[in-house]
Scaffold this motif. Structure first.
Motif, PDB file in Angstrom:
ATOM      1  N   ALA A 136       1.075  -1.113   0.094  1.00 24.33           N
ATOM      2  CA  ALA A 136       0.017  -0.100   0.087  1.00 24.33           C
ATOM      3  C   ALA A 136       0.715   1.363   0.052  1.00 24.33           C
ATOM      4  O   ALA A 136       1.842   1.262   0.713  1.00 24.33           O
ATOM      5  N   LEU A 137       0.499   2.239  -0.681  1.00 25.64           N
ATOM      6  CA  LEU A 137       1.239   3.527  -0.979  1.00 25.64           C
ATOM      7  C   LEU A 137       1.554   4.321   0.449  1.00 25.64           C
ATOM      8  O   LEU A 137       0.600   4.569   1.297  1.00 25.64           O
ATOM      9  N   ASP A 138       2.502   4.661   0.793  1.00 28.55           N
ATOM     10  CA  ASP A 138       3.131   5.407   1.823  1.00 28.55           C
ATOM     11  C   ASP A 138       2.497   4.611   2.846  1.00 28.55           C
ATOM     12  O   ASP A 138       1.644   5.548   3.988  1.00 28.55           O
ATOM     13  N   ASP A 139       2.520   3.349   3.171  1.00 29.84           N
ATOM     14  CA  ASP A 139       1.979   2.659   4.532  1.00 29.84           C
ATOM     15  C   ASP A 139       3.127   2.126   4.844  1.00 29.84           C
ATOM     16  O   ASP A 139       4.503   2.245   4.472  1.00 29.84           O
ATOM     17  N   GLY A 140       2.921   0.909   6.031  1.00 31.06           N
ATOM     18  CA  GLY A 140       3.974   0.186   6.373  1.00 31.06           C
ATOM     19  C   GLY A 140       4.511   0.729   7.789  1.00 31.06           C
ATOM     20  O   GLY A 140       4.438   1.850   7.912  1.00 31.06           O
ATOM     21  N   PRO A 141       5.318  -0.289   8.360  1.00 32.18           N
ATOM     22  CA  PRO A 141       5.720   0.104   9.695  1.00 32.18           C
ATOM     23  C   PRO A 141       6.498   1.337   9.773  1.00 32.18           C
ATOM     24  O   PRO A 141       7.456   1.430   9.093  1.00 32.18           O
ATOM     25  N   ILE A 142       6.225   2.160  10.756  1.00 33.71           N
ATOM     26  CA  ILE A 142       7.158   3.667  10.745  1.00 33.71           C
ATOM     27  C   ILE A 142       8.358   3.240  11.686  1.00 33.71           C
ATOM     28  O   ILE A 142       8.401   2.760  12.784  1.00 33.71           O
ATOM     29  N   LEU A 143       9.581   3.856  10.938  1.00 33.32           N
ATOM     30  CA  LEU A 143      11.033   3.424  11.790  1.00 33.32           C
ATOM     31  C   LEU A 143      11.214   4.879  12.365  1.00 33.32           C
ATOM     32  O   LEU A 143      12.218   4.984  13.227  1.00 33.32           O
ATOM     33  N   GLY A 144      10.782   5.906  11.804  1.00 39.07           N
ATOM     34  CA  GLY A 144      11.019   7.287  12.640  1.00 39.07           C
ATOM     35  C   GLY A 144      10.095   8.448  12.078  1.00 39.07           C
ATOM     36  O   GLY A 144       9.808   8.270  10.756  1.00 39.07           O
ATOM     37  N   GLN A 145      10.026   9.318  12.792  1.00 42.79           N
ATOM     38  CA  GLN A 145       9.321  10.518  12.446  1.00 42.79           C
ATOM     39  C   GLN A 145       9.891  12.173  13.022  1.00 42.79           C
ATOM     40  O   GLN A 145      10.675  12.001  14.263  1.00 42.79           O
ATOM     41  N   ALA A 146      10.192  13.046  12.304  1.00 42.04           N
ATOM     42  CA  ALA A 146      10.463  14.208  12.834  1.00 42.04           C
ATOM     43  C   ALA A 146       9.308  15.185  12.473  1.00 42.04           C
ATOM     44  O   ALA A 146       8.601  15.316  11.312  1.00 42.04           O
ATOM     45  N   THR A 147       9.164  16.180  13.605  1.00 42.18           N
ATOM     46  CA  THR A 147       8.287  17.123  13.480  1.00 42.18           C
ATOM     47  C   THR A 147       8.694  18.572  13.292  1.00 42.18           C
ATOM     48  O   THR A 147       9.641  18.958  13.959  1.00 42.18           O
ATOM     49  N   VAL A 148       7.991  19.356  12.489  1.00 43.28           N
ATOM     50  CA  VAL A 148       8.137  20.730  12.440  1.00 43.28           C
ATOM     51  C   VAL A 148       7.102  21.583  12.622  1.00 43.28           C
ATOM     52  O   VAL A 148       5.894  21.077  12.674  1.00 43.28           O
ATOM     53  N   PRO A 149       7.203  22.889  13.147  1.00 42.61           N
ATOM     54  CA  PRO A 149       5.997  23.557  13.417  1.00 42.61           C
ATOM     55  C   PRO A 149       5.557  24.257  12.056  1.00 42.61           C
ATOM     56  O   PRO A 149       6.415  24.446  11.051  1.00 42.61           O
ATOM     57  N   ILE A 150       4.097  24.452  11.684  1.00 42.51           N
ATOM     58  CA  ILE A 150       3.826  25.179  10.638  1.00 42.51           C
ATOM     59  C   ILE A 150       3.729  26.667  10.974  1.00 42.51           C
ATOM     60  O   ILE A 150       2.868  26.934  12.168  1.00 42.51           O
ATOM     61  N   GLU A 151       4.256  27.633  10.525  1.00 45.68           N
ATOM     62  CA  GLU A 151       4.306  29.046  11.077  1.00 45.68           C
ATOM     63  C   GLU A 151       3.343  29.855  10.156  1.00 45.68           C
ATOM     64  O   GLU A 151       3.144  29.585   8.776  1.00 45.68           O
ATOM     65  N   ASP A 152       2.821  30.980  10.502  1.00 49.28           N
ATOM     66  CA  ASP A 152       1.938  31.862   9.975  1.00 49.28           C
ATOM     67  C   ASP A 152       2.616  32.380   8.682  1.00 49.28           C
ATOM     68  O   ASP A 152       3.918  32.589   8.614  1.00 49.28           O
TER      69      ASP A 152
END
Ligand code: GAR
Length: 196
Positions: free
Chosen positions: A144-160
């Motif tokens: 399945a597209l862009d699916d599968g067990p997650i190995l890592g994530q990084a978050t950023v803020p969305i700014e005005d």
């Protein structure tokens, strides 16, 4: 060391970061091939400059025959016998057959906090939704597209005032930290997810 092949379609900035990290003596993996689906992919020259074998397998002559295209990809992989396949901005969808061959050994980086925003235009969609945060994900590839067990994530803020371009640049910086960190762990056998 684990042998790593990287598939790209464009400039290959994530690929460069993976190669730079693998150049360090203590890394559990080494690059054996960078493959692009177009000879125009800017990343090919960068990989060659870094001493890595490169090849272009243009998808266009296959005229939509994905199985034949993937047979050509697999033939290139067979020449270098990788243990791990990293998709790094590779913009062709792979079929279930190819994915099955590499399942558990193929990583992808996607510019969203999956499971949100699979597919394209992730930055615009996150802004349009009014989200406060966005980011990127490295995951194991399943059919399945862009699916599968997650190995890592990084978050950023969305700014005005963010545009898809300004947000993409902020996310890309984090991709450059996340993907090498995940590959290093994965090559050492660690699949516990990380967050940056
Ligand atoms: C990266 O932002 C990556 O997350 C994205 O393409 C860009 C490639 O940049 N991948 C996808 O959208 C996959 N569907 P790069 O060539 O400079 O690494």
């Amino acid at each position: 060391k684990k042998r790593v092949a990287i598939f790209i379609s464009g400039g290959g900035s994530n690929m460069v970061r993976l190669l730079e990290d693998m150049n360090k003596d203590d890394h559990p993996a080494e690059p054996v091939l960078v493959l692009a689906n177009s000879a125009d992919a800017g990343g090919l020259a960068k990989a060659a400059q870094m001493g890595v074998k490169t090849v272009a397998v243009d998808h266009r002559p296959f005229k939509g025959d994905r199985a034949a295209f993937e047979a050509a990809l697999q033939a290139e992989l067979d020449t270098v016998q990788p243990d791990i396949l990293c998709l790094a901005g590779f913009m062709r969808v792979l079929t279930e057959g190819f994915v099955a061959t590499w399942e558990g050994r193929m990583l992808n980086i996607h510019p969203s906090l999956l499971p949100k925003y699979k597919g394209l235009h992730t930055h615009a969609r996150a802004i349009d939704a009014g989200d406060e945060e966005h980011g990127c994900t490295v995951h194991l590839v399943t059919p399945a597209l862009d699916d599968g067990p997650i190995l890592g994530q990084a978050t950023v803020p969305i700014e005005d005032g963010d545009t898809p371009e300004t947000l993409a640049a902020r996310v890309l910086k984090q991709e450059h930290e996340l993907y090498p960190a995940v590959l290093r762990r994965f090559a050492a056998g660690n699949t516990t997810p990380i967050t940056l």
